[in-house]
Design an enzyme around this catalytic site. Structure first.
Site, mmCIF file in Angstrom:
data_model
loop_
_atom_site.group_PDB
_atom_site.id
_atom_site.type_symbol
_atom_site.label_atom_id
_atom_site.label_comp_id
_atom_site.label_asym_id
_atom_site.label_seq_id
_atom_site.Cartn_x
_atom_site.Cartn_y
_atom_site.Cartn_z
ATOM 1 N N ASP A 310 -32.601 -23.506 45.256
ATOM 2 C CA ASP A 310 -32.890 -22.262 44.566
ATOM 3 C C ASP A 310 -32.286 -21.125 45.398
ATOM 4 O O ASP A 310 -32.155 -21.243 46.616
ATOM 5 C CB ASP A 310 -34.403 -22.072 44.434
ATOM 6 N N ASP A 509 -39.042 -21.983 46.630
ATOM 7 C CA ASP A 509 -40.150 -21.332 47.332
ATOM 8 C C ASP A 509 -41.133 -20.630 46.414
ATOM 9 O O ASP A 509 -42.186 -20.193 46.864
ATOM 10 C CB ASP A 509 -39.604 -20.314 48.339
ATOM 11 N N ASP A 513 -40.576 -22.368 40.708
ATOM 12 C CA ASP A 513 -39.843 -23.567 41.121
ATOM 13 C C ASP A 513 -40.700 -24.829 41.039
ATOM 14 O O ASP A 513 -40.179 -25.938 41.172
ATOM 15 C CB ASP A 513 -39.345 -23.413 42.574
#
Length: 766
Positions: A310, A509, A513
């Site tokens: 990400d 994080d 996600d």
């Protein structure tokens, strides 16, 4: 995990086997052979009965364990009147179990330590008194006193002047950190200084450390697929042992050889080695601030070949910073920053801390605003030093059309760089704009290169950003593919797509996600917020907010699996070799029992090597963390001035001649009195340390050449400025001045990025 009564029973059996073997040996030495044989028989029967009962329970559940061989060996020893061999097998079986339990307990030590150090009492301030309460009774807003040596019970904000906190249990970082008043602090750290107060921002159950404890519990309850595989191999090993024993009987018809084969095969190193190594690896990871939820994720991580990252908060720092300040009119960049920071210090906008930090780095003291009005999502306005100041979106800070030519270049720059514009007006007139960006982690490119060397074949990035911005970040990182403009639910589809390329891992994080982390073969959550949805959904949690921990997690996983396989293969090979010699009549049952015990000890000790591992070390006598922080701080202070090089170059045409000369002279003084001394200091202090750390891979030669070019351009710029007339640069001077300014800006931005990456290594080695 075994019930405490089972542990007590096992230790009682071991003690009985030792006493019986000692008593029987003593009786034989005294000439009472019959009495000695009775002691040996009693020991064998006792352990045989207990083993039959435990194996029967497991067999009912559909599992076959290697203990079946031990049962056959002890039964054969009794039937063939090999009483000493039977007693040694009994001791070997109970001793092997004790050895395995010791190995597991030793490997779990780091995980257990995390649980045992959890605070149970908090010191709550009630008026002028301090009252001890249960940690579970702490509520939001409570003011707690943390005494020296105590563990911080809940997440909160430092209320004292400052605090010194040891976060090694959370992050693996060995050195205490100094936190100022108003700084957020996580539960689980230890007070390494004077007493300080914390205002609770979460209950104990919702705090970081409680989340980590839950993750540790999940890790302890887990059983690795490799261990399950080992359990399944037990049936094949039992069959192989019986075949060899049958061949030994068929060749000679010698029952002693059959017994020797059974004895050498008891117990199986495959069963002992795999759990010990896997648990040791999980414990080693915990010591480094990496919570792995059991052996399964650790083994899966060792098999990962495709990594999905990400963007925000993973490869970026998730803390916006001001990267440039553009001014319109006569006010300087410092004055524009002061106006903005004066308002932003009372704002709740995510950009506010970055703007206040920019003022602090420039040595600018913000004023205190009056009559402040904040419109969420648009901006904030108020009075600063008697002037009406507004900060935020363009339509908020000025009314009506704005005819400023430089706005077009600002819009183009933000579109290309992915930065955000924060406009500033004073008394209704637009005076400047601050460009704010979530910077890429300095160590991210180096970490991704390390991951490829560690066995990751393809690395991709997913983000909700515009493709132009995403591709720019992807180019800097060197990823294989960028998935841009993906909503949280679309990240799940990306993970599903990448799983077709091979075993995959997802690193993120945020709460958004969590679904993708749960779907990936291995979900890895960044940061220390153990109670977040991302951490709960992930298989691995990096409690420190450093991307370098990801490399360490992969290396630990590979090393642990390698040691487990090595222990199994070596142990099985030695056992099979010994079984062959036993079948040929070269090993007696008693000698076989002793030999197999030695093999078991060897594989267990080898498996425990997973507890240790090489760690990067700094050169002796050098505080690399302090040096890295000092150099990074110097870079932060210089970056605003570096940005002004390009800003002034673009504005030279529109400035009055005398004012242009003044600003050019100020830049020259900055280059000669601040930048060049900084570069010389780096070259004399940091570069030699980096050279020793990297040994044969020293990149500082190219950096030194860059220093030479910076000095050359600075001398050229100083000469051009010195030759300017008092009325300022003429038109023929502007071309040379802009060329040098743009050149200095480009090379300094590139050079600072290179050095930031190298200095992140100094911090990682601390």
């Amino acid at each position: 995990m075994k019930h405490p009564r089972a542990w007590l029973r096992d230790y009682a059996l071991l003690a009985g086997a030792l006493l019986g073997l000692a008593a029987g040996g003593t009786a034989h030495l005294s000439g009472a052979a019959d009495l000695g044989n009775q002691f040996f028989t009693a020991v064998t029967v006792l352990v045989l009965a207990a083993t039959v009962i435990s194996s029967g329970r497991i067999l009912i559940c559909g599992e076959v364990r290697v203990d079946v061989i031990a049962i056959l060996a002890m039964t054969g020893a009794l039937l063939l009147r090999q009483y000493l061999a039977g007693a040694i097998i009994a001791l070997m079986l109970t001793g092997g179990g004790a050895l395995e339990r010791y190995a597991v307990a030793r490997a779990r030590r780091e995980l257990s330590a995390l649980i045992q150090r959890a605070p149970r009492i908090a010191h709550r301030r009630v008026g002028a008194e301090i009252v001890d309460v249960e940690v579970e009774a702490v509520t939001l807003g409570d003011v707690l006193l943390v005494k020296p040596g105590e563990v911080i019970p809940v997440d909160g904000i430092i209320g004292s002047a400052d605090a010194v906190v040891d976060e090694s249990a959370l992050t693996g970082e060995s050195k205490p950190v100094k936190l100022e008043a108003g700084t957020s602090v996580r539960s689980g750290g230890t007070n390494a200084g004077a007493p300080f107060e914390v205002r609770a921002t979460a209950s104990a159950a919702e705090s970081t450390y409680a989340g980590i404890i839950r993750l540790v519990g999940a890790a302890e309850r887990s059983k690795a697929p490799f261990v399950r595989l080992a359990d399944r191999y037990a049936l094949g090993f039992v069959v192989l042992t019986l075949v060899l024993a049958g061949l030994a009987w068929a060749l000679e018809g010698n029952s002693m050889r059959v017994l020797a084969v059974l004895v050498v095969a008891t117990p199986c190193p495959l069963i002992l080695a795999a759990p010990a190594a896997i648990i040791a690896g999980v414990s080693r990871a915990a010591r480094e601030g990496i919570i792995v939820k059991g052996g399964g994720p650790l083994e899966a991580l060792a098999r990962v070949r495709v990594l999905l990252l990400d963007k925000t908060g993973t490869v970026t720092v998730s803390r916006p910073e001001v990267i440039a300040v553009e001014t319109f009119g006569t006010r300087s960049s410092d004055e524009v920053v002061r106006d903005a920071a004066s308002l932003e210090q009372v704002s709740v906008h995510p950009f506010a801390p970055a703007i206040v930090a920019e003022a602090r780095s420039r040595g600018v003291e913000p004023g205190f605003p009056n009559n402040v009005r904040e419109q969420m999502g648009s901006g904030i306005a108020g009075e600063v030093d008697g002037h009406r100041v507004a900060v935020g979106q363009l339509g908020f800070v000025v009314s009506g059309p704005t005819n400023i030519a430089e706005l077009r270049s600002v819009e183009l720059r933000t579109a290309v760089e992915g930065s955000s514009s924060v406009f500033v007006s004073r008394d209704g007139v637009l005076v400047g704009v601050l460009l704010v960006q979530d910077a890429i982690r300095p160590d991210a490119p180096r970490v991704l290169r390390s991951l490829r060397r560690a066995g990751i074949q393809r690395i991709h990035m997913v983000t909700g950003d515009h493709p132009d911005v995403a591709e720019l970040v992807g180019d800097v990182l060197g990823v294989d593919r960028v998935f841009a403009e993906r909503a949280p639910e679309e990240k799940v589809e990306v993970v599903r797509l990448l799983r077709e390329e091979g075993s995959s891992a997802m690193v993120g994080d945020g709460v958004n996600d969590a679904p993708a982390l749960a779907l990936a073969d291995v979900g890895i959550a960044m940061g220390a917020r153990g109670a977040t949805a991302a951490s709960e959904a992930a298989d691995v949690v990096l409690t420190s907010d450093r991307l370098q921990s990801l490399v360490l997690a992969v290396e630990i996983a590979h090393r642990t699996r390698r040691i487990a396989l090595q222990s199994v293969l070596v142990g099985m090979s030695l056992s099979l070799l010994a079984m062959g010699f036993a079948a040929a009549g070269y090993i007696t049952p008693v000698a076989g029992a002793l030999l197999q015990e030695a093999i078991d000890i060897l594989v267990i000790l080898n498996a425990l090597r997973a507890l240790r591992g090489p760690r990067p070390t700094a050169p002796h006598g050098v505080d690399t963390k302090r040096l890295a922080n000092e150099l990074a701080s110097a870079h932060r202070a210089l970056k605003p001035h570096v940005g002004e090089l390009a800003t002034l170059a673009s504005r030279l045409d529109g400035l009055p001649g005398p004012e242009a000369r003044v600003q050019l002279e100020c830049l020259r003084d900055m280059l000669e009195k601040e930048l060049l001394p900084h570069e010389r200091e780096e070259q004399s202090t940091a570069y030699p340390i980096i050279e020793r750390m990297l040994k044969g891979e020293d990149p500082t030669g190219a950096l030194i050449q860059t220093h030479h070019e910076i000095r050359r351009l600075t001398r050229l710029f100083a000469r051009l400025v010195a030759q300017l007339p008092s009325e300022g640069p003429a038109r023929e001077d502007l071309r040379d001045l802009r060329r040098v300014l743009y050149g200095l800006h480009a090379i300094l931005v590139f050079h600072f990025a290179q050095e930031d990456e190298l200095y992140s290594m100094l911090d990682a080695r601390a």
